[in-house]
Motif scaffolding. Structure first.
Motif, mmCIF file in Angstrom:
data_model
loop_
_atom_site.group_PDB
_atom_site.id
_atom_site.type_symbol
_atom_site.label_atom_id
_atom_site.label_comp_id
_atom_site.label_asym_id
_atom_site.label_seq_id
_atom_site.Cartn_x
_atom_site.Cartn_y
_atom_site.Cartn_z
ATOM 1 N N VAL A 92 0.573 -1.300 0.161
ATOM 2 C CA VAL A 92 0.094 -0.223 -0.266
ATOM 3 C C VAL A 92 0.845 1.645 -0.093
ATOM 4 C CG1 VAL A 92 -1.654 1.234 1.534
ATOM 5 C CG2 VAL A 92 -1.741 -1.111 1.178
ATOM 6 N N GLU B 54 1.295 4.066 -3.271
ATOM 7 C CA GLU B 54 0.774 5.714 -2.554
ATOM 8 C C GLU B 54 1.615 6.308 -3.222
ATOM 9 O OE1 GLU B 54 -0.169 5.451 1.139
ATOM 10 O OE2 GLU B 54 -2.736 4.636 0.736
ATOM 11 N N SER C 211 -4.814 -9.782 -0.609
ATOM 12 C CA SER C 211 -5.663 -8.731 -1.516
ATOM 13 C C SER C 211 -6.640 -7.877 -0.413
ATOM 14 C CB SER C 211 -6.501 -9.245 -2.799
ATOM 15 O OG SER C 211 -7.345 -10.222 -1.688
ATOM 16 N N GLU D 229 -7.959 -4.589 0.956
ATOM 17 C CA GLU D 229 -9.449 -3.747 0.216
ATOM 18 C C GLU D 229 -8.928 -2.318 -0.169
ATOM 19 O OE1 GLU D 229 -13.598 -1.068 1.527
ATOM 20 O OE2 GLU D 229 -12.836 -2.651 2.498
ATOM 21 N N SER D 230 -7.758 -2.187 1.155
ATOM 22 C CA SER D 230 -7.241 -0.573 0.707
ATOM 23 C C SER D 230 -6.280 -0.719 -1.126
ATOM 24 C CB SER D 230 -5.654 -0.084 2.014
ATOM 25 O OG SER D 230 -4.703 -1.232 1.457
ATOM 26 N N VAL E 277 -7.290 -3.221 -3.514
ATOM 27 C CA VAL E 277 -8.797 -2.674 -5.081
ATOM 28 C C VAL E 277 -8.242 -1.952 -4.791
ATOM 29 C CG1 VAL E 277 -9.958 -3.192 -5.037
ATOM 30 C CG2 VAL E 277 -8.368 -5.241 -3.940
ATOM 31 N N LYS E 278 -8.186 -0.484 -4.057
ATOM 32 C CA LYS E 278 -9.327 0.369 -4.061
ATOM 33 C C LYS E 278 -7.736 1.688 -4.899
ATOM 34 C CE LYS E 278 -12.624 0.830 -0.201
ATOM 35 N NZ LYS E 278 -12.863 1.796 0.803
ATOM 36 N N LEU E 279 -7.102 1.560 -4.321
ATOM 37 C CA LEU E 279 -5.659 2.344 -4.765
ATOM 38 C C LEU E 279 -5.588 1.317 -6.548
ATOM 39 C CD1 LEU E 279 -2.929 2.871 -2.305
ATOM 40 C CD2 LEU E 279 -4.210 4.167 -3.425
ATOM 41 N N LYS F 36 -7.748 0.840 -8.492
ATOM 42 C CA LYS F 36 -8.896 1.461 -8.736
ATOM 43 C C LYS F 36 -8.954 2.933 -9.756
ATOM 44 C CE LYS F 36 -12.720 -1.432 -7.676
ATOM 45 N NZ LYS F 36 -13.671 -2.522 -7.163
ATOM 46 N N ILE F 37 -7.784 3.368 -8.873
ATOM 47 C CA ILE F 37 -7.653 5.017 -8.809
ATOM 48 C C ILE F 37 -6.456 4.731 -9.750
ATOM 49 C CG2 ILE F 37 -7.130 7.230 -7.058
ATOM 50 C CD1 ILE F 37 -8.601 5.981 -4.833
ATOM 51 N N GLU G 46 -5.164 2.363 -11.283
ATOM 52 C CA GLU G 46 -4.954 1.804 -12.690
ATOM 53 C C GLU G 46 -3.561 1.823 -13.342
ATOM 54 O OE1 GLU G 46 -7.761 4.204 -15.374
ATOM 55 O OE2 GLU G 46 -10.128 3.268 -14.596
ATOM 56 N N MET H 279 -10.266 -7.053 -10.175
ATOM 57 C CA MET H 279 -9.142 -6.462 -9.872
ATOM 58 C C MET H 279 -8.751 -5.920 -10.720
ATOM 59 S SD MET H 279 -6.919 -8.980 -6.921
ATOM 60 C CE MET H 279 -5.622 -6.849 -6.813
#
Length: 488
Positions: free
Chosen positions: A40, A44, A59, A61-62, A64-66, A68-69, A71, A92
């Protein structure tokens, strides 16, 4: 510069992927994570263009979110060839899913495909102030197979030993007065300059003058590689690849020099792995504390190499093959992991990344010498239990078919009859039974971890022939060596 993050719970595997990409792709900035938190943080901070993700790391959740943001191009790796795994990768946003074991070429193909598309979108750029030269050759042509003919240009690579000197080197090149203005391509580990071919220029002498001027100002080692081959059919990309290959000769000859090549460089093939005979030789060196033998082997193998040079990658693999024998020795003599483990890992990294062969050999010699001295100091410690000293000696010499009770008794300075009685009293087994179990234990490891022929394993574990080895192995283990290997 392409940013890549590798997330893999296995640190050695992650470093292997990193080395694979770095040794094949020059314009990549690679970072490695071995747990979710680190993954993570790197996502970032680095915002990678490519994310190579071992699905066994988890995997969160953080993550997966990153993804999606940001890409990034997502390359998933797994050992589970199941529908559920494939669906998870699709959810994913994976661009591809690689199933272990996969070939290194397969992974490199996926990475290169993305880089090719990425470069196609980039604008052409050049640092040289002459705008007409900027348009002649653009960055993409170095990396794209569909590039123009290279015949009008002479390629010269300026490679510092320490990459962090590249910014200063690039500035020096830009300000330097050449007979003809170059097109300059700063890369992550060197600068490639393209010069229009002009007659009556002694390019080697020009390189030596540049090297002298640079060292007068900075004093840092660089190597200048001049690709002077005259092949009218080469493209810009092909000549760039050949020039990079020529730069790898620094691994053998070092820096502070000018290397001029009139023809393409071809590596001489070597077997990257130790033969069974060389493995036995190394076991003998280590078990007998033969530091002179170790030094002579490493010196003759790696420090007297002349043209035609072997492939540096294969040479590094051969060094790791030697390191594997040292690792095996460390386990057999029960070396204190806290004392030597980190140093061992540092040697492993040195073999993979050190730019000069002689430094690798130097570090390997120092480490091996220290290790052998420590083990033999411990062996001389009279506070060790007598039976433990006997077993320790057997662990060092089990591979010798001639090893017998007399050898052990002589080592500990006792009567063979007494040692025979001591084995039965302390271990409930005879000396011969203990030796056989030790040899079978090592044979099982070799069957599990290597593809050596059963005949070779028999010889490596102290048996005089394959037939006798198979008979003893089946008696102890309950199945033949071949059947054991298949089942394990």
């Amino acid at each position: 510069m392409i940013k890549i993050v590798i997330a893999d719970h296995d640190e050695f595997e992650a470093k292997g992927i990193q080395w694979l990409i770095e040794s094949s792709i020059s314009n990549a900035d690679i970072n490695v994570a071995t747990d979710l938190n680190n993954t993570v943080t790197l996502l970032e901070h680095e915002r990678p263009d490519i994310f190579i993700y071992d699905m066994n790391i988890g995997s969160g959740e953080s993550v997966v979110k990153l993804l999606k943001i940001m890409e990034p191009v997502l390359i998933c790796i797994t050992m589970e060839a199941t529908y559920e795994t494939a669906k998870k990768a699709i959810d994913m946003g994976a661009n591809c899913l690689l199933i272990k074991p996969f070939s290194p070429q397969e992974l490199l193909k996926q990475v290169n495909n993305f880089i090719r598309k990425h470069l196609q979108k980039q604008k052409s750029s050049s640092l040289h102030p002459n705008s007409s030269l900027k348009q002649e050759v653009i960055y993409e042509e170095l990396f794209m197979e569909e590039s123009k003919n290279a015949n009008p240009y002479l390629f010269i690579a300026f490679q510092p030993e320490k990459p962090f000197y590249l910014p200063k080197l690039n500035e020096f090149i830009k300000e330097y007065i050449f007979p003809v203005s170059p097109i300059i391509f700063p890369l992550s580990d060197m600068s490639i300059c393209l010069f229009r071919r002009i007659k009556d220029i002694d390019w080697e002498e020009l390189g030596k003058r540049f090297l002298h001027d640079w060292e007068q100002q900075e004093g840092e080692p660089i190597c200048i590689i001049i690709n002077h081959e005259d092949d009218a059919d080469l493209t810009i990309h092909e000549k760039y690849i050949r020039t990079r290959k020529m730069s790898e000769v620094t691994f053998f000859v070092g820096y502070r020099r000018v290397l001029l090549f009139q023809k393409s460089l071809e590596w001489d093939f070597i077997d990257p792995f130790l033969t069974p005979e060389e493995q036995r030789q190394w076991m003998s060196f280590l078990n007998e504390g033969d530091k002179e033998g170790i030094s002579n082997f490493l010196t003759s193998e790696f420090l007297h190499i002349t043209s035609p040079y072997p492939d540096p990658g294969l040479l590094r693999i051969r060094l790791t093959s030697i390191l594997a024998q040292i690792r095996r020795y460390m386990k057999s003599v029960h070396v204190d992991a806290n004392q030597y483990e980190q140093e061992y890992l540092d040697i492993f990294d040195t073999i993979l990344y050190e730019p000069l062969i002689y430094r690798i050999v130097q570090k390997l010699l120092i480490f091996t010498s220290k290790l052998v001295d420590s083990v033999f100091d411990r062996m001389r410690n009279q506070h060790m239990e007598l039976i433990d000293r006997c077993i320790h000696f057997m662990e060092l010499h089990y591979w010798k078919a001639s090893l017998d009770l007399g050898n052990v008794a002589e080592f500990v300075g006792r009567n063979p009859t007494y040692i025979s009685h001591l084995f039965v009293e302390k271990t409930s087994k005879t000396f011969r039974e203990s030796l056989t179990l030790l040899r079978i234990r090592e044979a099982k490891r070799l069957l599990d971890e290597t593809e050596l022929a059963i005949k070779e394993i028999a010889l490596l574990t102290g048996f005089q022939n394959q037939h006798y080895f198979s008979r003893v192995f089946k008696k102890v283990v309950g199945k033949a060596p071949k059947q054991y290997r298949i089942e394990h």
